[in-house]
Design a protein around this motif. Structure first.
Motif, short mmCIF file in Angstrom:
data_model
loop_
_atom_site.label_atom_id
_atom_site.label_comp_id
_atom_site.label_asym_id
_atom_site.label_seq_id
_atom_site.Cartn_x
_atom_site.Cartn_y
_atom_site.Cartn_z
N GLY A 295 0.78 -1.23 0.00
CA GLY A 295 0.00 0.00 0.00
C GLY A 295 0.81 1.28 0.00
O GLY A 295 0.26 2.38 -0.06
N ARG A 296 2.11 1.17 0.06
CA ARG A 296 2.97 2.35 0.08
C ARG A 296 3.14 2.93 -1.32
O ARG A 296 3.05 2.24 -2.33
N ARG A 297 3.40 4.19 -1.38
CA ARG A 297 3.47 4.92 -2.64
C ARG A 297 4.78 4.68 -3.39
O ARG A 297 4.80 4.66 -4.62
N TYR A 298 5.87 4.51 -2.66
CA TYR A 298 7.18 4.45 -3.30
C TYR A 298 7.80 3.06 -3.17
O TYR A 298 7.63 2.39 -2.15
N THR A 299 8.55 2.67 -4.19
CA THR A 299 9.17 1.36 -4.22
C THR A 299 10.09 1.13 -3.03
O THR A 299 10.10 0.04 -2.45
N ASN A 300 10.87 2.14 -2.65
CA ASN A 300 11.77 1.98 -1.51
C ASN A 300 11.01 1.67 -0.22
O ASN A 300 11.49 0.89 0.61
N GLU A 301 9.83 2.27 -0.05
CA GLU A 301 9.02 1.97 1.13
C GLU A 301 8.51 0.53 1.07
O GLU A 301 8.49 -0.17 2.08
N TYR A 302 8.09 0.10 -0.10
CA TYR A 302 7.61 -1.27 -0.29
C TYR A 302 8.73 -2.25 0.07
O TYR A 302 8.52 -3.19 0.84
N ILE A 303 9.91 -2.00 -0.46
CA ILE A 303 11.05 -2.87 -0.16
C ILE A 303 11.34 -2.91 1.33
O ILE A 303 11.63 -3.98 1.89
N ILE B 207 9.96 -13.93 -1.11
CA ILE B 207 10.21 -12.55 -0.68
C ILE B 207 11.53 -12.05 -1.27
O ILE B 207 11.60 -10.91 -1.77
N ASN B 208 12.56 -12.86 -1.21
CA ASN B 208 13.85 -12.45 -1.78
C ASN B 208 13.73 -12.17 -3.28
O ASN B 208 14.32 -11.20 -3.78
N ALA B 209 12.96 -12.99 -3.98
CA ALA B 209 12.75 -12.77 -5.41
C ALA B 209 12.00 -11.46 -5.66
O ALA B 209 12.34 -10.70 -6.59
N LEU B 210 11.00 -11.18 -4.83
CA LEU B 210 10.25 -9.93 -4.98
C LEU B 210 11.15 -8.73 -4.71
O LEU B 210 11.09 -7.73 -5.44
N ILE B 211 11.96 -8.80 -3.69
CA ILE B 211 12.88 -7.69 -3.39
C ILE B 211 13.79 -7.42 -4.58
O ILE B 211 13.95 -6.26 -5.00
N LYS B 212 14.36 -8.47 -5.16
CA LYS B 212 15.24 -8.30 -6.32
C LYS B 212 14.49 -7.66 -7.49
O LYS B 212 14.99 -6.76 -8.16
N LYS B 213 13.27 -8.13 -7.72
CA LYS B 213 12.46 -7.59 -8.81
C LYS B 213 12.15 -6.11 -8.58
O LYS B 213 12.25 -5.29 -9.50
N LEU B 214 11.80 -5.76 -7.35
CA LEU B 214 11.49 -4.36 -7.04
C LEU B 214 12.73 -3.48 -7.16
O LEU B 214 12.65 -2.34 -7.64
N GLN B 215 13.88 -3.99 -6.74
CA GLN B 215 15.11 -3.22 -6.84
C GLN B 215 15.48 -2.96 -8.30
O GLN B 215 15.98 -1.88 -8.63
#
Length: 122
Positions: free
Chosen positions: A58-66, A111-119
């Motif tokens: 629900g956060r606006r920015y990718t860094n917050e999501y990560i 979760i690790n895969a999602l973090i990499k994808k978001l980064q």
């Protein structure tokens, strides 16, 4: 592939909810005098996994999501520690925690895969 309209459509959130639910059922078997000890610790860390995934989504920015996804990852490690300790001190059996721990490891990989994808998407 299904469309993601909200956090409830995320497989990692759904898996996190399954883990939390299983932990609630497991801790119902613990002795009553552990209600404010290990029971509370296991439930709190288990609930933190899907809660932080949902909040991050629900956060606006990718860094917050990560950041929130990383908190969920920390909760996974905490939960696994509580489960192992519970087995080591005789509150539960290895058999009772094996499935949850296998789900935790799968969730951690997701979760690790999602973090990499978001980064990469930043």
């Amino acid at each position: 592939m299904s469309e993601i309209n909200n956090f409830k459509d995320l497989i990692i959130w759904q898996k996190g909810m399954d883990i939390a639910e299983k932990c609630y059922f497991l801790t119902k078997l613990f002795p009553r005098d552990e209600l404010y000890g290990m029971v509370q610790q296991i439930r709190r860390s288990a609930v933190s996994i899907p809660a932080n995934i949902a909040e991050g989504y629900g956060r606006r920015y990718t860094n917050e999501y990560i950041r929130f996804i990383n908190i969920a990852q920390g909760s996974i490690n905490e939960l696994e520690t509580h489960l192992i300790l519970s087995q080591r001190v005789g509150l539960t059996t290895k058999k009772n925690i094996e499935l949850i721990i296998s789900w935790i490891h799968e969730e951690s990989r997701m979760i690790n895969a999602l973090i990499k994808k978001l980064q990469l998407s930043k």
